[in-house]
Design an enzyme around this catalytic site. Structure first.
Site, PDB file in Angstrom:
ATOM      1  N   ASP A  28       0.788  -1.224   0.000  1.00 59.45           N
ATOM      2  CA  ASP A  28       0.000   0.000   0.000  1.00 59.45           C
ATOM      3  C   ASP A  28       0.822   1.277   0.000  1.00 59.45           C
ATOM      4  OD1 ASP A  28      -2.577  -1.359   0.205  1.00 59.45           O
ATOM      5  OD2 ASP A  28      -1.928  -1.910   2.220  1.00 59.45           O
ATOM      6  N   CYS A  32       6.710  -0.311   0.762  1.00 56.43           N
ATOM      7  CA  CYS A  32       6.404  -1.738   0.541  1.00 56.43           C
ATOM      8  C   CYS A  32       6.916  -2.174  -0.819  1.00 56.43           C
ATOM      9  CB  CYS A  32       4.897  -1.963   0.615  1.00 56.43           C
ATOM     10  SG  CYS A  32       4.134  -1.549   2.192  1.00 56.43           S
ATOM     11  N   CYS A 385      12.032   7.530  10.450  1.00 58.89           N
ATOM     12  CA  CYS A 385      11.281   6.723   9.481  1.00 58.89           C
ATOM     13  C   CYS A 385      10.953   7.555   8.242  1.00 58.89           C
ATOM     14  CB  CYS A 385       9.988   6.204  10.105  1.00 58.89           C
ATOM     15  SG  CYS A 385      10.257   5.027  11.438  1.00 58.89           S
ATOM     16  N   CYS A 387       8.822   7.012   5.719  1.00 54.66           N
ATOM     17  CA  CYS A 387       7.595   6.676   4.994  1.00 54.66           C
ATOM     18  C   CYS A 387       6.906   7.903   4.400  1.00 54.66           C
ATOM     19  CB  CYS A 387       6.622   5.948   5.919  1.00 54.66           C
ATOM     20  SG  CYS A 387       6.989   4.195   6.093  1.00 54.66           S
ATOM     21  N   ASP A 429      -0.932  21.378 -33.887  1.00 58.08           N
ATOM     22  CA  ASP A 429      -1.211  21.095 -35.289  1.00 58.08           C
ATOM     23  C   ASP A 429      -2.559  21.750 -35.613  1.00 58.08           C
ATOM     24  OD1 ASP A 429      -1.156  19.763 -37.851  1.00 58.08           O
ATOM     25  OD2 ASP A 429      -2.634  18.377 -37.013  1.00 58.08           O
ATOM     26  N   ASP A 627      -2.587  15.062 -33.942  1.00 58.77           N
ATOM     27  CA  ASP A 627      -3.451  13.898 -34.071  1.00 58.77           C
ATOM     28  C   ASP A 627      -3.068  12.962 -35.215  1.00 58.77           C
ATOM     29  OD1 ASP A 627      -4.300  15.739 -36.112  1.00 58.77           O
ATOM     30  OD2 ASP A 627      -6.068  14.478 -36.359  1.00 58.77           O
TER      31      ASP A 627
END
Length: 730
Positions: A28, A32, A385, A387, A429, A627
């Site tokens: 999470d 981790c 820590c 985190c 464009d 595009d």
């Protein structure tokens, strides 16, 4: 693919590395993900490891001759995470080739409710033991004393200590669990059991809050995946209708979509007319009227009329699947800021560990009290820590990506999301980007005495019959409407940015821009004036040349998109300059540019656009919006490439971002979203480091102790996550 299938595969080692994909439950946060990546990468035969904590997915290549799959899965499970196999791209391709339904997207059991999760049960147990210790200590202080709090502290120490040892063995010695375990064990050693119990309780609560926050961040993407219905009403060859799994639909099959139903696949309407609500996919709030020949997206809602739709994309390749894939890839790729913080934290944590040890040992060696300074050193361990700091950037990036996806703004990664907010110039464009890309023939001029409008249109349509360019489509549509038959051609070829050429009835016919037509044929003064007048009116003109003779001219008009002027104005308010780069002639380009209020560079070939992008990029970061296939090089060369959602696959694949709504205003929305994300990252870093700095000073000064110190990390983690989630409302 189910669990059994995954187990069966483990018993048959393959020759050479095999691509594997796993769902990793309990992952999470970036910390981790880092532990898993380090642990897995150290195994022999493992390569190409990619961990995405946002989607809880692990991708890697594994040579089972070096490391059996069971050993790989066991190492992940020993770290404290659940693991289940997922189908890979190869599995999906194999299923598609065999004509079967694709394997299930997830192999795991549904995650239990939060209150039944391992972390919640641990928190409840530690909380109950702490409450019991508190009551015993208050009711009979002489009976147990500080030992009343030992059970709660020891349960937490056993759980986190085991995970710390496994992580250290797997290559992550300075994990958050290690810092927690050392601090808890040290607190028990100096008779601060009550604070040790509070520390493990608060840390467990913080872990639970991370689960909640990560789940909320993933909720929007899960909702998008749920848009596509599970079943479809397939029209069989004999005309009967049968309900089948939507995942099994093949290209070319026809399905019925009733009023109120969701479209089960990307396709084209073959019968019927209706309005479709495409807001879940594109963010467009107003339902769009659709009729025969119009494309539809999987997941859109049919409002009021029955439709028959011919499937054009498989389930693995429809719009929703592509969005999910792009978002997953984007979350997996780290932004420059995130990579810097990862490098910083890799140095910061061991340095902070060493500093805490120095604080605990040096003052007592100089005569200070051992107990006092060991206590303060342990508190500094908790402050160290990382985190909150590590989470500060990816939490904001993940929320920004999810917020954009909800509005039809797709960004392929944190690096692109950060870069968009820094652009100072946006190059557009023209055809299909600033304009609707659906030009119509407005004028046909005949120059040669032996030619007519019908013959001129017929020759042009024959030459353009193999092209998908908007001008070609306009000429072909006009020829079809006028009933002009297409003559057979041979040796057809395109001269990029200049002309289209083919042999018609034994003669070479060229359809070219006036400038390039002049290389093959001469226009008279009257013809040149007529062409100039058409171009000054915003029309695009092509000359039809047969042999060395200019037969006539065809003018097309492509209207600007309805929101183009407002979109350019919105960029201007953000301090971003807009410029149009077009292969069209100068007069037509200037006519459209003056209408929209931006600068223009006209008459550009693809390599000219590259040169213009390079010049703009040398001055400041530049975004290119396009595009077409001819825009792909410029999209790749710009600081950020943005493709219009209705563009070619080449443009969409090359670009760093895409606007599915095909609204020019969404480019400004992308810039605003990026800037909001960058601001959120700065706020998160300030929160993470600011709280640590405050508690560092108060701890050394003896003002705060162990349990307030844990708030420097757990509290900061909660604040950083909550702040990042604000972007979901953007």
């Amino acid at each position: 693919m189910n669990q059994a299938a995954g187990a069966d595969r483990t018993s048959f080692p393959t020759n050479g590395p095999e691509a594997l994909r796993y769902r990793v439950r309990g992952m999470d946060c970036p910390t981790c993900a880092g532990k898993i990546e380090t642990a897995v990468s150290r195994l022999p035969g493992v390569a190409n490891v990619r961990v995405n904590y946002g989607s809880q997915v692990l991708d890697l290549a594994l040579d089972e001759a070096a490391t059996p799959r069971a050993e790989l899965e066991g190492r992940i499970e020993r770290l404290g995470y659940g693991v289940a196999p997922l189908p890979t791209a190869a599995d999906l391709a194999m299923a598609q080739a065999s004509g079967g339904a694709p394997p299930a997207e997830t192999a795991e059991e549904p995650e239990p409710p939060l209150w039944r999760s391992r972390k919640a049960l641990l928190g409840i147990l530690i909380g109950a033991l702490f409450a019991a210790g508190f009551l015993v200590e208050r009711i009979a202080p002489g009976l147990a004393g500080e030992y009343a709090y030992w059970p709660g502290a020891l349960v937490g120490l056993a759980y986190y200590g085991r995970r710390a040892a496994v992580a250290a063995f797997a290559g992550t010695p300075f994990s958050i669990e290690m810092l927690m375990s050392v601090a808890t064990a040290g607190a028990l050693a100096i008779h601060a059991a009550e604070e040790a119990a509070i520390v493990v309780l608060l840390f467990t609560v913080g872990e639970m809050l991370e689960v909640v926050a990560a789940g909320r961040a993933r909720a929007g993407i899960k909702a998008l995946a749920a848009l596509v219905p599970k079943t479809a009403r397939l029209v069989k060859a004999d005309g009967t209708i049968r309900e089948v799994p939507a995942a099994s639909l093949a290209i070319g099959q026809v399905v019925v979509v009733r009023p109120g139903d969701r479209v089960p696949a990307d396709g084209v309407i073959t019968d019927g007319a209706s309005s479709l609500d495409e807001s879940p996919i594109t963010g467009e709030s107003v339902p769009k009227p659709k009729e025969v020949g119009d494309p539809v997206y999987a997941g859109s809602v049919n409002a009021d009329g029955a439709l028959q739709v011919r499937v054009t994309k498989t389930a693995a390749d429809n719009t929703v699947a592509r969005i999910l894939h792009l978002v997953e890839e984007a979350q997996a790729s780290k932004s420059p800021t995130a990579r810097f913080i990862d490098r910083f934290s890799a140095v910061y944590t061991p340095v902070a560990f060493a500093f805490a040890a120095a604080v605990a040992v040096v003052p007592p060696l100089l005569g200070a009290d051992w107990g006092t300074w060991i206590y303060r050193g342990l508190a500094l361990l908790l402050i160290a820590c990382p985190c909150a700091l590590v989470l500060s950037t990816p939490a904001a990036i993940a929320s920004g990506l999810a917020a954009g996806a909800r509005r039809g703004l797709l960004v392929k990664g944190g690096a692109a999301l950060e870069a968009i907010g820094r652009v100072r110039t946006v190059a557009f464009d023209k055809t299909g980007t600033l304009t609707a890309g659906r030009p119509r023939v407005s004028d046909i001029l005949v120059f040669a005495p032996d030619a007519s409008e019908r013959s001129l249109l017929g020759l042009a349509a024959a030459v353009e019959s193999g092209s998908s360019h908007p001008i070609a489509r306009a000429i072909l549509d006009r020829a079809s409407a006028d009933g002009v038959p297409l003559r057979p051609t041979r040796d057809a070829r395109a001269i990029p940015g200049k002309a289209v050429q083919a042999t018609v009835m034994g003669q070479t016919v060229l359809v070219a821009s006036p400038r390039h037509a002049a290389e093959s044929a001469r226009l008279g003064p009257e013809a040149e004036r007529a062409v100039a007048d058409l171009e000054a009116g915003g029309r695009t003109v092509v000359i039809v040349v047969r042999g060395a003779e200019a037969l006539g001219a065809i003018a097309v008009r492509d209207e600007p998109r309805a929101d183009a002027a407002a979109g350019i104005s919105a960029l201007r308010k953000l301090g971003v300059r807009s410029v149009m780069l077009t292969g069209d002639n100068r007069r037509t380009g200037e006519a459209v540019a003056s209408e929209l209020g931006l600068d223009v560079k006209a008459g550009l070939l693809p390599h000219d656009k590259l040169a213009e992008i390079a010049a703009l990029k040398a001055a400041a970061p530049v975004a290119m919006v396009g595009d077409g296939i001819n825009d792909a090089p410029a999209l790749a060369a710009a600081s950020v490439g943005i493709a219009m959602g209705g563009g070619t696959d080449a443009a969409l694949e090359t670009a760093d971002a895409a606007v599915l709504n095909e609204r020019v205003g969404d480019v400004a929305a992308l810039v605003s979203l990026s800037r909001a994300t960058l601001g959120n990252i700065r706020q998160n870093v300030a929160i993470a480091l600011g709280l640590k700095a405050v508690f560092l000073v108060t701890t050394i000064a003896g003002i705060t102790g162990l349990w307030p110190a844990i708030l420097a990390d757990t509290g900061a983690t909660v604040l950083v996550t909550a702040n990042a989630l604000r972007l979901l409302r953007a």
